[in-house]
Scaffold this active site. Structure first.
Site, mmCIF file in Angstrom:
data_model
loop_
_atom_site.group_PDB
_atom_site.id
_atom_site.type_symbol
_atom_site.label_atom_id
_atom_site.label_comp_id
_atom_site.label_asym_id
_atom_site.label_seq_id
_atom_site.Cartn_x
_atom_site.Cartn_y
_atom_site.Cartn_z
ATOM 1 N N ASN A 7 0.879 -1.177 0.000
ATOM 2 C CA ASN A 7 0.000 0.000 0.000
ATOM 3 C C ASN A 7 0.915 1.225 0.000
ATOM 4 O O ASN A 7 1.487 1.577 1.037
ATOM 5 C CB ASN A 7 -0.889 -0.019 1.247
ATOM 6 C CG ASN A 7 -1.734 1.242 1.365
ATOM 7 O OD1 ASN A 7 -1.814 2.035 0.429
ATOM 8 N ND2 ASN A 7 -2.355 1.422 2.517
ATOM 9 N N LYS A 9 0.087 4.232 -0.381
ATOM 10 C CA LYS A 9 -0.588 5.437 0.143
ATOM 11 C C LYS A 9 -0.324 6.621 -0.792
ATOM 12 O O LYS A 9 -0.226 6.426 -1.996
ATOM 13 C CB LYS A 9 -0.139 5.706 1.583
ATOM 14 C CG LYS A 9 -0.253 4.461 2.467
ATOM 15 C CD LYS A 9 -0.156 4.744 3.929
ATOM 16 C CE LYS A 9 -0.178 3.421 4.682
ATOM 17 N NZ LYS A 9 -0.313 3.551 6.096
ATOM 18 N N HIS A 94 -9.732 1.015 4.200
ATOM 19 C CA HIS A 94 -8.521 1.197 5.016
ATOM 20 C C HIS A 94 -8.851 2.120 6.192
ATOM 21 O O HIS A 94 -9.652 3.046 6.047
ATOM 22 C CB HIS A 94 -7.411 1.804 4.143
ATOM 23 C CG HIS A 94 -6.069 1.768 4.817
ATOM 24 N ND1 HIS A 94 -5.711 2.706 5.758
ATOM 25 C CD2 HIS A 94 -5.030 0.903 4.710
ATOM 26 C CE1 HIS A 94 -4.488 2.409 6.187
ATOM 27 N NE2 HIS A 94 -4.062 1.329 5.578
ATOM 28 N N GLU A 96 -7.343 4.514 7.438
ATOM 29 C CA GLU A 96 -7.110 5.945 7.163
ATOM 30 C C GLU A 96 -8.306 6.550 6.436
ATOM 31 O O GLU A 96 -8.640 7.713 6.644
ATOM 32 C CB GLU A 96 -5.810 6.117 6.352
ATOM 33 C CG GLU A 96 -4.585 5.900 7.241
ATOM 34 C CD GLU A 96 -3.338 5.449 6.507
ATOM 35 O OE1 GLU A 96 -3.277 5.585 5.274
ATOM 36 O OE2 GLU A 96 -2.416 4.939 7.188
ATOM 37 N N SER A 206 2.668 -2.693 10.440
ATOM 38 C CA SER A 206 4.108 -2.681 10.679
ATOM 39 C C SER A 206 4.798 -3.994 10.285
ATOM 40 O O SER A 206 5.811 -4.368 10.881
ATOM 41 C CB SER A 206 4.419 -2.326 12.141
ATOM 42 O OG SER A 206 3.918 -1.031 12.433
HETATM 43 C C1 PEP Z 1 -1.180 -0.075 5.943
HETATM 44 O O1 PEP Z 1 -1.244 1.125 5.780
HETATM 45 O O2 PEP Z 1 -2.036 -0.811 5.438
HETATM 46 C C2 PEP Z 1 -0.091 -0.619 6.746
HETATM 47 C C3 PEP Z 1 -0.174 -1.843 7.147
HETATM 48 O O3 PEP Z 1 0.939 0.237 7.016
HETATM 49 P P1 PEP Z 1 2.316 -0.147 7.756
HETATM 50 O O4 PEP Z 1 2.827 -1.410 7.141
HETATM 51 O O5 PEP Z 1 3.214 1.017 7.483
HETATM 52 O O6 PEP Z 1 2.004 -0.320 9.195
#
Ligand code: PEP
Length: 244
Positions: A7, A9, A94, A96, A206
């Site tokens: 992703n 973003k 998502h 966000e 993460s």
């Molecule tokens: C995400 O935005 O879907 C995500 C899992 O981000 P990160 O891996 O940076 O935690």
């Protein structure tokens, strides 16, 4: 086989995306993993071209879609528009978008249906906040998100669920093995009841090239949705190269 979905973003221009794949192609190996890169709309086509241009096995994905066919929805994008850019997958719901853009379970449900009806993979995201976890509401929250988000969905062929605890996204805090195992088992039980078949469940939060082997070994984890680590070609290639 694992599903490795990036992703990006709101990151990467066309030039950045091309540079990413130049580096990635030298590092990625042939595996049976399914690799998806969900890019900003402006570079979905650039990702889609990588198969032909660089012989890279990657499905181009987007990070949002509007459920309407077309119309007066300023700033939005339809499934047909995405398909015309050879987009094969869409991240839907998502956290966000749920929190910053106030997307409701009902709106997310419409997007899931439109995406699946169009023959694209819907990466349907769910997950609890820290507060909800601390109040022992995790399973209740996940059940509501699933029941509402997948209401009336009958075809699970192109459906992936991404379990993304909100407190683990972009924080460096990964859910524990026990937390991942029990939530994935719970999600699988619910979706199997609805569809009668297994639906892939990805973990997100993460995940990176260092912890992915441990995460992928957990029962019920069919892959990962990766934010930060998917932006770095060497890290994403290391994850795409995963073999049990
Ligand atoms: C995400 O935005 O879907 C995500 C899992 O981000 P990160 O891996 O940076 O935690």
């Amino acid at each position: 086989m694992k599903i490795i979905a990036g992703n990006w973003k709101m990151n990467k221009t066309k030039e950045d995306a091309k540079a990413f794949f130049e580096e990635y192609k030298a590092l990625v190996k042939q595996t049976d993993n399914k690799v998806i890169v969900c890019a900003p709309f402006t570079v979905v086509k650039t990702v889609a071209k990588q198969k032909k241009k660089n012989d890279i096995n990657v499905i181009a994905g987007a990070q949002n879609v509007h459920p309407a066919k077309n119309g007066a929805f300023t700033g939005e994008i339809s499934v047909d528009m995405l398909k015309s850019m050879d987009c094969g997958a869409v991240i839907i719901g998502h956290s966000e978008r749920r929190t910053m853009f106030l997307e409701t379970d009902e709106f997310i449900n419409e997007k899931v249906k439109a995406t699946i009806d169009a023959g694209m993979i819907a990466i349907f995201c769910i997950g609890e906040t820290l507060e909800e976890r601390e109040h022992n509401q995790t399973f209740e929250v996940l059940m509501t998100q699933i029941n509402k988000g997948l209401n009336g969905v009958t075809n699970s062929e192109n459906l992936y669920v991404a379990y993304e605890p909100v407190w683990a996204i972009g924080t460096g805090k990964v859910a524990t093995t026990e937390q991942i195992q029990e939530t994935h088992a719970f999600i699988k039980e619910l979706v199997t009841k609805q569809f009668g078949v297994d639906v892939p469940v990805l973990y997100g939060g993460s995940a990176n090239e260092q912890n992915c082997s441990e995460i992928f070994a957990i029962q019920g984890v069919d892959g990962a949705l990766i934010g930060g680590a998917s932006l770095v070609a060497s890290k994403f290639a290391a994850m795409a190269n995963y073999q049990a």
